[in-house]
Structure formats: structure tokens, C-alpha cells
Design a protein around this motif. Structure first.
Motif, PDB file in Angstrom:
ATOM      1  N   THR A   1       0.833  -1.202   0.000  1.00  0.00           N
ATOM      2  CA  THR A   1       0.000   0.000   0.000  1.00  0.00           C
ATOM      3  C   THR A   1       0.863   1.245   0.000  1.00  0.00           C
ATOM      4  OG1 THR A   1      -1.823  -1.146   1.079  1.00  0.00           O
ATOM      5  CG2 THR A   1      -1.802   1.256   1.270  1.00  0.00           C
ATOM      6  N   THR A   2       1.946   1.235   0.754  1.00  0.00           N
ATOM      7  CA  THR A   2       2.860   2.372   0.778  1.00  0.00           C
ATOM      8  C   THR A   2       3.437   2.618  -0.618  1.00  0.00           C
ATOM      9  OG1 THR A   2       3.390   1.999   3.098  1.00  0.00           O
ATOM     10  CG2 THR A   2       4.979   3.290   1.831  1.00  0.00           C
ATOM     11  N   ALA A   3       3.842   1.553  -1.294  1.00  0.00           N
ATOM     12  CA  ALA A   3       4.371   1.685  -2.659  1.00  0.00           C
ATOM     13  C   ALA A   3       3.291   2.191  -3.620  1.00  0.00           C
ATOM     14  CB  ALA A   3       4.925   0.342  -3.134  1.00  0.00           C
ATOM     15  N   ALA A   4       2.079   1.674  -3.479  1.00  0.00           N
ATOM     16  CA  ALA A   4       0.975   2.119  -4.341  1.00  0.00           C
ATOM     17  C   ALA A   4       0.651   3.594  -4.098  1.00  0.00           C
ATOM     18  CB  ALA A   4      -0.262   1.252  -4.101  1.00  0.00           C
ATOM     19  N   MET A   5       0.723   4.033  -2.834  1.00  0.00           N
ATOM     20  CA  MET A   5       0.463   5.446  -2.527  1.00  0.00           C
ATOM     21  C   MET A   5       1.554   6.334  -3.129  1.00  0.00           C
ATOM     22  SD  MET A   5      -2.468   5.883  -1.238  1.00  0.00           S
ATOM     23  CE  MET A   5      -2.239   7.628  -0.959  1.00  0.00           C
ATOM     24  N   ARG A   6       2.787   5.859  -3.151  1.00  0.00           N
ATOM     25  CA  ARG A   6       3.859   6.638  -3.805  1.00  0.00           C
ATOM     26  C   ARG A   6       3.544   6.811  -5.285  1.00  0.00           C
ATOM     27  NH1 ARG A   6       7.792   3.178  -1.331  1.00  0.00           N
ATOM     28  NH2 ARG A   6       8.101   3.914   0.764  1.00  0.00           N
ATOM     29  N   GLN A   7       3.023   5.748  -5.918  1.00  0.00           N
ATOM     30  CA  GLN A   7       2.640   5.840  -7.333  1.00  0.00           C
ATOM     31  C   GLN A   7       1.501   6.847  -7.517  1.00  0.00           C
ATOM     32  OE1 GLN A   7       1.674   1.868  -8.597  1.00  0.00           O
ATOM     33  NE2 GLN A   7       3.784   1.140  -8.386  1.00  0.00           N
ATOM     34  N   LEU A   8       0.512   6.786  -6.625  1.00  0.00           N
ATOM     35  CA  LEU A   8      -0.593   7.736  -6.692  1.00  0.00           C
ATOM     36  C   LEU A   8      -0.083   9.162  -6.496  1.00  0.00           C
ATOM     37  CD1 LEU A   8      -3.636   8.413  -6.840  1.00  0.00           C
ATOM     38  CD2 LEU A   8      -3.739   7.976  -4.366  1.00  0.00           C
ATOM     39  N   ASP A   9       0.790   9.349  -5.505  1.00  0.00           N
ATOM     40  CA  ASP A   9       1.354  10.680  -5.246  1.00  0.00           C
ATOM     41  C   ASP A   9       2.050  11.251  -6.471  1.00  0.00           C
ATOM     42  OD1 ASP A   9       0.440  10.890  -2.641  1.00  0.00           O
ATOM     43  OD2 ASP A   9       2.327  10.223  -1.733  1.00  0.00           O
ATOM     44  N   ALA A  10       2.686  10.395  -7.267  1.00  0.00           N
ATOM     45  CA  ALA A  10       3.390  10.847  -8.465  1.00  0.00           C
ATOM     46  C   ALA A  10       2.428  11.436  -9.495  1.00  0.00           C
ATOM     47  CB  ALA A  10       4.189   9.696  -9.074  1.00  0.00           C
ATOM     48  N   GLU A  11       1.158  11.045  -9.411  1.00  0.00           N
ATOM     49  CA  GLU A  11       0.152  11.567 -10.340  1.00  0.00           C
ATOM     50  C   GLU A  11      -0.503  12.848  -9.840  1.00  0.00           C
ATOM     51  OE1 GLU A  11      -2.760   8.661 -11.616  1.00  0.00           O
ATOM     52  OE2 GLU A  11      -1.326   7.043 -11.256  1.00  0.00           O
ATOM     53  N   LEU A  12      -0.272  13.207  -8.592  1.00  0.00           N
ATOM     54  CA  LEU A  12      -0.932  14.351  -7.982  1.00  0.00           C
ATOM     55  C   LEU A  12      -0.039  15.583  -8.036  1.00  0.00           C
ATOM     56  CD1 LEU A  12      -2.300  12.548  -4.784  1.00  0.00           C
ATOM     57  CD2 LEU A  12      -3.509  12.969  -6.942  1.00  0.00           C
ATOM     58  N   PRO A  13      -0.644  16.774  -8.014  1.00  0.00           N
ATOM     59  CA  PRO A  13       0.172  17.994  -7.994  1.00  0.00           C
ATOM     60  C   PRO A  13       1.032  18.103  -6.726  1.00  0.00           C
ATOM     61  CG  PRO A  13      -2.156  18.514  -8.355  1.00  0.00           C
ATOM     62  CD  PRO A  13      -2.064  17.046  -8.093  1.00  0.00           C
ATOM     63  N   VAL A  14       0.504  17.575  -5.620  1.00  0.00           N
ATOM     64  CA  VAL A  14       1.202  17.560  -4.332  1.00  0.00           C
ATOM     65  C   VAL A  14       0.915  16.200  -3.701  1.00  0.00           C
ATOM     66  CG1 VAL A  14       1.300  18.620  -2.041  1.00  0.00           C
ATOM     67  CG2 VAL A  14       0.832  20.049  -4.034  1.00  0.00           C
ATOM     68  N   PRO A  15       1.921  15.544  -3.093  1.00  0.00           N
ATOM     69  CA  PRO A  15       1.624  14.275  -2.419  1.00  0.00           C
ATOM     70  C   PRO A  15       0.481  14.428  -1.419  1.00  0.00           C
ATOM     71  CG  PRO A  15       3.982  14.612  -2.560  1.00  0.00           C
ATOM     72  CD  PRO A  15       3.328  15.902  -3.012  1.00  0.00           C
ATOM     73  N   LEU A  16      -0.413  13.463  -1.420  1.00  0.00           N
ATOM     74  CA  LEU A  16      -1.623  13.533  -0.607  1.00  0.00           C
ATOM     75  C   LEU A  16      -1.325  13.772   0.869  1.00  0.00           C
ATOM     76  CD1 LEU A  16      -4.697  13.355  -0.454  1.00  0.00           C
ATOM     77  CD2 LEU A  16      -4.467  10.863  -0.347  1.00  0.00           C
ATOM     78  N   ALA A  17      -0.380  13.029   1.442  1.00  0.00           N
ATOM     79  CA  ALA A  17      -0.059  13.202   2.864  1.00  0.00           C
ATOM     80  C   ALA A  17       0.479  14.599   3.136  1.00  0.00           C
ATOM     81  CB  ALA A  17       0.933  12.146   3.329  1.00  0.00           C
ATOM     82  N   ASP A  18       1.302  15.144   2.227  1.00  0.00           N
ATOM     83  CA  ASP A  18       1.825  16.501   2.414  1.00  0.00           C
ATOM     84  C   ASP A  18       0.685  17.507   2.480  1.00  0.00           C
ATOM     85  OD1 ASP A  18       4.320  15.332   2.273  1.00  0.00           O
ATOM     86  OD2 ASP A  18       4.867  16.247   0.344  1.00  0.00           O
ATOM     87  N   GLU A  19      -0.269  17.344   1.592  1.00  0.00           N
ATOM     88  CA  GLU A  19      -1.409  18.276   1.563  1.00  0.00           C
ATOM     89  C   GLU A  19      -2.259  18.139   2.826  1.00  0.00           C
ATOM     90  OE1 GLU A  19      -3.251  21.493  -0.103  1.00  0.00           O
ATOM     91  OE2 GLU A  19      -1.436  20.486  -0.769  1.00  0.00           O
TER      92      GLU A  19
END
Length: 168
Positions: free
Chosen positions: A116-134
Motif C-alpha cells: 500500500t505504501t508503494a501504491a500510494m507513492r505511485q498515486l502521489d506521483a500523479e498528484l500535484p502535491v503528495p496527498l499526505a503533504d497536503e
């Protein structure tokens, strides 16, 4: 739900995103035959593995949830046979311990967490800002100035009048 909620319905949008994320993680567990394991258990399991048995209050603080939320999750985990709960040093304290069943699931839980952590990194790469950072930025802004104060300052909120009735 047929589509995303209205942008103005922010709470609904946040719950929708969380439902999608949790639903997909739950589906991974279901694919592994673990239909009784819920994604919300993992943060508590990980803390109990790292720190050992803990009172619910301490467990809640370490996970970052309310005592009530931790207590509800512990109750669900207990029903699933993943934790035992015993009295603590005083009558109000309940100490949570992982069961042998939970310990046996640790390899699956850890593998899912890593995936899940790896998948979230992939998702974050598609976002303007990483989700957790936001989300951390949102938390910081709300700690500086709660939404309630922001609502009140708009002057648009309905207020209770001196006689107890509601007015503008």
C-alpha cells in the motif's frame, strides 16, 4: 455514488476518498481470504508490535485518533480474535495485547502495508502535491486557526440571539 461529491461538500468528498482507499485495501485482504481484517486495524497492530501491550488511551495517542475511535476499533479487533483486553493498573484502564492469531497474520499485514505504501507513492506521483503533504498542511492550518473561527468570521453563520432564538 455515481460521481464525486460537489466540491463545496468537502467533508463528503474527504469521506468518499477515504472510502475508496479503505475499500481497495479491504478488497486486497478479501482476495487473501482475510475478510474479517479491516484496514483500520493495521495502525493499531503496528503500534502494538513496536511498543508491546498498551492501555487504550496510550494506543490512541500513538496512532493519532481519539480514545473513543481506538476503543471502537479495539472492540472490533477483539471480536475478530486479534487482541485481548485486560484490566490495567486501575479500574478505568484497559490494556490491549495482540493475540497469537494476530501474530500469525503479521507477515500478511506487513506485506500489505508495504504494498500500500508503494501504491500510494505511485498515486502521489500523479498528484500535484503528495496527498499526505497536503493533508498535513491542512492540519497545520486548522491548528493555527480552526474552521469554526473561519466560519464565524464570514459573518454568514446563523447565530443564537440573546433570547435563545436563532437569528442572523
Amino acid at each position: 455514488m455515481t460521481g464525486p461529491p460537489d466540491r463545496a461538500a468537502l467533508g463528503t468528498l474527504l469521506r468518499h476518498v477515504l472510502d475508496l482507499l479503505d475499500g481497495d485495501v479491504a478488497a486486497v485482504y478479501a482476495d487473501l481470504g482475510r475478510t474479517d481484517y479491516r484496514p483500520r486495524f493495521s495502525p493499531l497492530v503496528r503500534v502494538l508490535v513496536a511498543d508491546g501491550p498498551l492501555p487504550i488511551r496510550d494506543l490512541a495517542a500513538r496512532v493519532g485518533v481519539t480514545h473513543s475511535a481506538a476503543s471502537q476499533t479495539v472492540a472490533q479487533m477483539r471480536r475478530a480474535g486479534l487482541v485481548d483486553v485486560a484490566p490495567g493498573r486501575d479500574a478505568r484502564q484497559r490494556v490491549v495485547t495482540l493475540t497469537d492469531r494476530a501474530s500469525a497474520l503479521l507477515p500478511v499485514i506487513e506485506a500489505e502495508w508495504a504494498a500500500t505504501t508503494a501504491a500510494m507513492r505511485q498515486l502521489d506521483a500523479e498528484l500535484p502535491v503528495p496527498l499526505a503533504d497536503e493533508l498535513y498542511a491542512v492540519l497545520a492550518a486548522l491548528r493555527r486557526r480552526p474552521l469554526r473561527a473561519r466560519i464565524t468570521d464570514t459573518g454568514l453563520a446563523v447565530r443564537r440571539t440573546g433570547d435563545g432564538t436563532v437569528g442572523e
